[in-house]
Design an enzyme around this catalytic site. Structure first.
Site, mmCIF file in Angstrom:
data_model
loop_
_atom_site.group_PDB
_atom_site.id
_atom_site.type_symbol
_atom_site.label_atom_id
_atom_site.label_comp_id
_atom_site.label_asym_id
_atom_site.label_seq_id
_atom_site.Cartn_x
_atom_site.Cartn_y
_atom_site.Cartn_z
ATOM 1 N N ARG A 132 -8.467 -25.972 12.240
ATOM 2 C CA ARG A 132 -9.904 -26.011 12.534
ATOM 3 C C ARG A 132 -10.647 -26.755 11.427
ATOM 4 O O ARG A 132 -10.286 -26.652 10.250
ATOM 5 C CB ARG A 132 -10.442 -24.592 12.702
ATOM 6 C CG ARG A 132 -9.890 -23.939 13.967
ATOM 7 C CD ARG A 132 -10.238 -22.474 14.070
ATOM 8 N NE ARG A 132 -11.656 -22.264 14.303
ATOM 9 C CZ ARG A 132 -12.215 -21.061 14.396
ATOM 10 N NH1 ARG A 132 -11.464 -19.980 14.274
ATOM 11 N NH2 ARG A 132 -13.494 -20.931 14.622
ATOM 12 N N SER A 177 -25.261 -24.670 12.755
ATOM 13 C CA SER A 177 -24.126 -23.758 12.595
ATOM 14 C C SER A 177 -24.443 -22.722 11.532
ATOM 15 O O SER A 177 -24.707 -23.072 10.371
ATOM 16 C CB SER A 177 -22.871 -24.537 12.190
ATOM 17 O OG SER A 177 -21.906 -23.668 11.637
ATOM 18 N N GLN A 179 -22.402 -20.749 10.197
ATOM 19 C CA GLN A 179 -21.329 -20.717 9.192
ATOM 20 C C GLN A 179 -21.577 -21.748 8.101
ATOM 21 O O GLN A 179 -21.447 -21.446 6.908
ATOM 22 C CB GLN A 179 -19.974 -20.950 9.862
ATOM 23 C CG GLN A 179 -19.543 -19.809 10.762
ATOM 24 C CD GLN A 179 -18.187 -20.052 11.403
ATOM 25 O OE1 GLN A 179 -17.560 -21.095 11.208
ATOM 26 N NE2 GLN A 179 -17.731 -19.101 12.187
ATOM 27 N N ASP A 329 -20.852 -18.386 21.664
ATOM 28 C CA ASP A 329 -19.674 -17.532 21.898
ATOM 29 C C ASP A 329 -19.632 -16.967 23.312
ATOM 30 O O ASP A 329 -18.604 -16.433 23.747
ATOM 31 C CB ASP A 329 -19.651 -16.367 20.902
ATOM 32 C CG ASP A 329 -19.268 -16.832 19.504
ATOM 33 O OD1 ASP A 329 -18.546 -17.835 19.388
ATOM 34 O OD2 ASP A 329 -19.705 -16.203 18.523
ATOM 35 N N LYS A 356 -13.050 -24.158 18.370
ATOM 36 C CA LYS A 356 -13.003 -22.712 18.125
ATOM 37 C C LYS A 356 -11.531 -22.296 18.010
ATOM 38 O O LYS A 356 -10.661 -23.121 17.752
ATOM 39 C CB LYS A 356 -13.730 -21.974 19.255
ATOM 40 C CG LYS A 356 -15.244 -22.183 19.247
ATOM 41 C CD LYS A 356 -15.878 -21.415 18.104
ATOM 42 C CE LYS A 356 -17.387 -21.441 18.151
ATOM 43 N NZ LYS A 356 -17.973 -20.653 17.062
ATOM 44 N N ARG A 402 -11.899 -14.281 23.193
ATOM 45 C CA ARG A 402 -12.988 -14.361 24.180
ATOM 46 C C ARG A 402 -12.488 -14.845 25.536
ATOM 47 O O ARG A 402 -13.012 -14.459 26.579
ATOM 48 C CB ARG A 402 -14.128 -15.238 23.655
ATOM 49 C CG ARG A 402 -14.701 -14.689 22.356
ATOM 50 C CD ARG A 402 -16.094 -15.148 22.059
ATOM 51 N NE ARG A 402 -16.445 -14.831 20.667
ATOM 52 C CZ ARG A 402 -16.863 -13.658 20.241
ATOM 53 N NH1 ARG A 402 -16.997 -12.652 21.077
ATOM 54 N NH2 ARG A 402 -17.148 -13.469 18.967
#
Length: 444
Positions: A132, A177, A179, A329, A356, A402
Site C-alpha cells: 500500500r 485523507s 491519515q 469506507d 485499500k 469490509r
C-alpha cells in the site's frame, strides 16, 4: 494477534430472514487508534473506555509497547490505561515495528516517529500493507525535514525512519485523507515553528478534536475547516476518553435494515461526527426509513442511536468526489444497497478505494457480478443497475474485512444460499460481526 488469512474454510450464508433487534457496534476504529497514539505521547495517564479490541488497534498498541509505552491489556468491555511518555519519550525499539494489516497504524506512526531525534525505527506489515502506498505520507513529512526511506523510492514498506529535527511548513495535501493530515499534525507537535495543513476537501476530523482535548495548540479555519494549524511547545495531558460506536460498522446494519424486507433495527451509541456521516446523507437521498434518537455529546464527539426500518422502492443515488471523504469506507456496502434501488446508481470519485486492503472497486464488482448484479466498473467508481435479483454462489472476501461483511448482507437478499471464503477477516474491524448477524437474523 494476527488475522488468520490462511484459513480458506467456507462459511455458509443463509438467504432470507428479516433482521430484528438492537445492536451495539464496536468502538470507532479511527478514534481507538488516535486515543492510543495521543495517550502515549501525553504526560500522565489516559483512560480509554470502549476501545475497539480488533486487530488494527491491537497492532497500534503493540508498536507503542515496543517503544516503551505501558498499555494495559486490551479486552472486550474492559477499560484501557495508557501511561504516556511525553512528546519525546518514545524509545528506540529492539526490533522491527509490525503494523499488521493496518494502514492507519503505519501512516500515523510515520508522523509520530519522524521527530524523535536520533532514534531509528523500521516499520513493516503484512503482505497487503507492504503493497500500500506510503509516499503520500512520506513526501509531506520530508518537506518538514523527515528522513524516511523504503522500497520503490520510499513508497512501500518496510520503511526506515531516522528521527530528526523537524521544521514547520505549510503543506497542501493532494487528496483529502485523514491519515495524511494526522501524520503531519503528529509530526508538527515536535517541529520548530508552526505547521499548516491545507486539504482539497474536508476529511474526518477526529485528530483535530482529540488533539485539542489533549491540550495541543491547534486551530481550524479556512473554508469548511480545511486549514489546520499546529503550533508546538505545549505538552499533551492525559485524558479520559469514551470511544463511540463506529459508523463504518453501523453502515452494514443501516443498509441491511433498509433493504431486507420486514427488518427493524436500532443501532446504539453510534458516533455522528459530521465528517463521517456521508452514509446518512446517501440513505436520505435513497429515501430510506432512518431516524436518529437520543442525540448527545460524548468527549467532544456527537453520538446517537439510529433506528432503521425496511423501506420498499428505494431511490437510486449518486456519489461524487465531494462527499467521498465522508463515506469512503462505506462504498462496498453502498454498492450492495444500489443493487436494490429502483434505477441506476453512480459512484464516482472513489479511486482511493483501489489502494485499500484490496482494490475494493475491483473486488466488489467481481463478487457482485458473480451473484448476477448488473454493473460497470470505471477507473474511479461503479455504475450499478438496480432491480436484478441476486443469486447465491461461492463468494470470496479476498482478505478484506469490509468486503466480507458487505457480501454477508448481499447474501441475505439472494434467491439461494451462498458460501463465503475468508469470512473470518471481518475481525479486523468487527470481531463480533458473525455473532451479531446470527442473533439479529430472524428466520421466516
Amino acid at each position: 494477534m494476527k488475522v488468520p488469512t490462511k484459513d480458506h474454510s467456507l462459511r455458509n450464508l443463509q438467504k432470507g430472514g428479516e433482521l430484528f433487534g438492537k445492536v451495539k457496534v464496536p468502538g470507532d476504529k479511527s478514534i481507538s487508534h488516535r486515543s492510543l497514539l495521543f495517550g502515549s505521547i501525553a504526560k500522565g495517564k489516559t483512560i480509554i473506555e470502549g476501545l475497539l479490541p480488533a486487530e488494527d488497534p491491537l497492532s497500534t498498541a503493540e508498536c507503542l509497547r515496543s517503544m516503551g509505552v505501558k498499555i494495559s491489556p486490551i479486552k472486550k468491555g474492559e477499560i484501557v490505561e495508557v501511561n504516556g511518555v511525553g512528546l519525546n519519550g518514545l524509545q528506540e525499539p529492539q526490533d522491527i515495528l509490525n503494523c499488521g494489516n493496518s494502514g492507519t497504524t503505519m501512516r500515523l506512526i510515520m508522523g509520530l516517529l519522524a521527530g524523535q531525534k536520533n532514534r531509528h525505527f523500521i516499520l513493516t506489515g503484512d503482505k497487503s500493507l507492504r503493497n500500500r502506498p506510503m509516499k503520500r505520507v512520506g513526501q509531506p513529512l520530508k518537506m518538514m525535514g523527515a528522513k524516511i526511506s523504503g522500497r520503490h523510492d520510499g513508497d512501500l514498506a518496510p520503511l526506515s525512519i531516522m528521527g530528526s529535527k523537524l521544521r514547520g511548513a505549510v503543506i497542501g495535501t493532494p487528496v483529502a485523507s485523514a491519515q495524511i493530515k494526522s501524520a503531519i499534525l503528529l509530526a508538527a507537535l515536535n517541529a520548530e515553528g508552526s505547521t499548516t495543513v491545507i486539504e482539497p476537501a474536508r476529511s474526518r476530523d477526529h485528530s483535530e478534536r482529540m488533539l485539542k482535548a489533549f491540550g495541543a495548540n491547534l486551530e481550524v479555519d479556512g473554508e469548511m475547516g480545511r486549514h489546520i494549524t499546529v503550533s508546538p511547545g505545549k505538552d499533551l495531558k492525559g485524558q479520559s476518553i469514551i470511544v463511540p460506536g463506529d459508523i463504518s460498522s453501523a453502515a452494514f446494519w443501516l443498509v441491511a435494515g433498509s433493504i431486507i424486507p420486514g427488518s427493524e433495527l436500532i443501532i446504539e451509541n453510534v458516533g455522528l461526527n459530521p465528517t463521517r456521516t456521508g452514509i446518512l446523507d446517501v440513505l436520505e437521498a435513497m429515501e430510506a426509513n432512518i431516524n436518529i434518537i437520543n442525540k448527545r455529546d460524548v468527549a467532544g464527539e456527537p453520538v446517537g442511536d439510529i433506528k432503521v426500518y425496511y423501506k420498499e422502492n428505494l431511490k437510486p443515488f449518486k456519489i461524487d468526489d465531494e462527499i467521498m471523504p465522508r463515506l469512503v469506507d462505506e462504498v462496498p456496502i453502498l454498492s450492495v444497497a444500489a443493487c436494490f434501488c429502483n434505477g441506476i446508481s453512480q459512484i464516482k470519485g472513489a479511486s482511493e478505494l483501489r489502494v485499500k486492503e484490496t482494490d475494493r472497486l475491483d473486488v466488489m464488482a467481481r463478487q457482485l457480478k458473480r451473484m448476477g448484479a448488473n454493473l460497470e466498473e470505471h477507473p474511479d467508481g461503479l455504475t450499478i443497475h438496480g432491480g436484478n435479483p441476486l443469486e447465491g454462489c461461492e463468494l470470496d472476501s479476498e482478505d478484506d474485512h469490509r468486503i466480507a461483511m458487505s457480501l454477508a448482507i448481499a447474501s441475505i437478499m439472494a434467491i439461494s444460499n451462498s458460501t463465503l471464503r475468508r469470512g473470518e477477516v471481518a475481525a479486523i474491524s468487527y470481531p463480533d460481526f458473525w455473532d451479531d448477524l446470527k442473533r439479529l437474523q430472524q428466520k421466516n
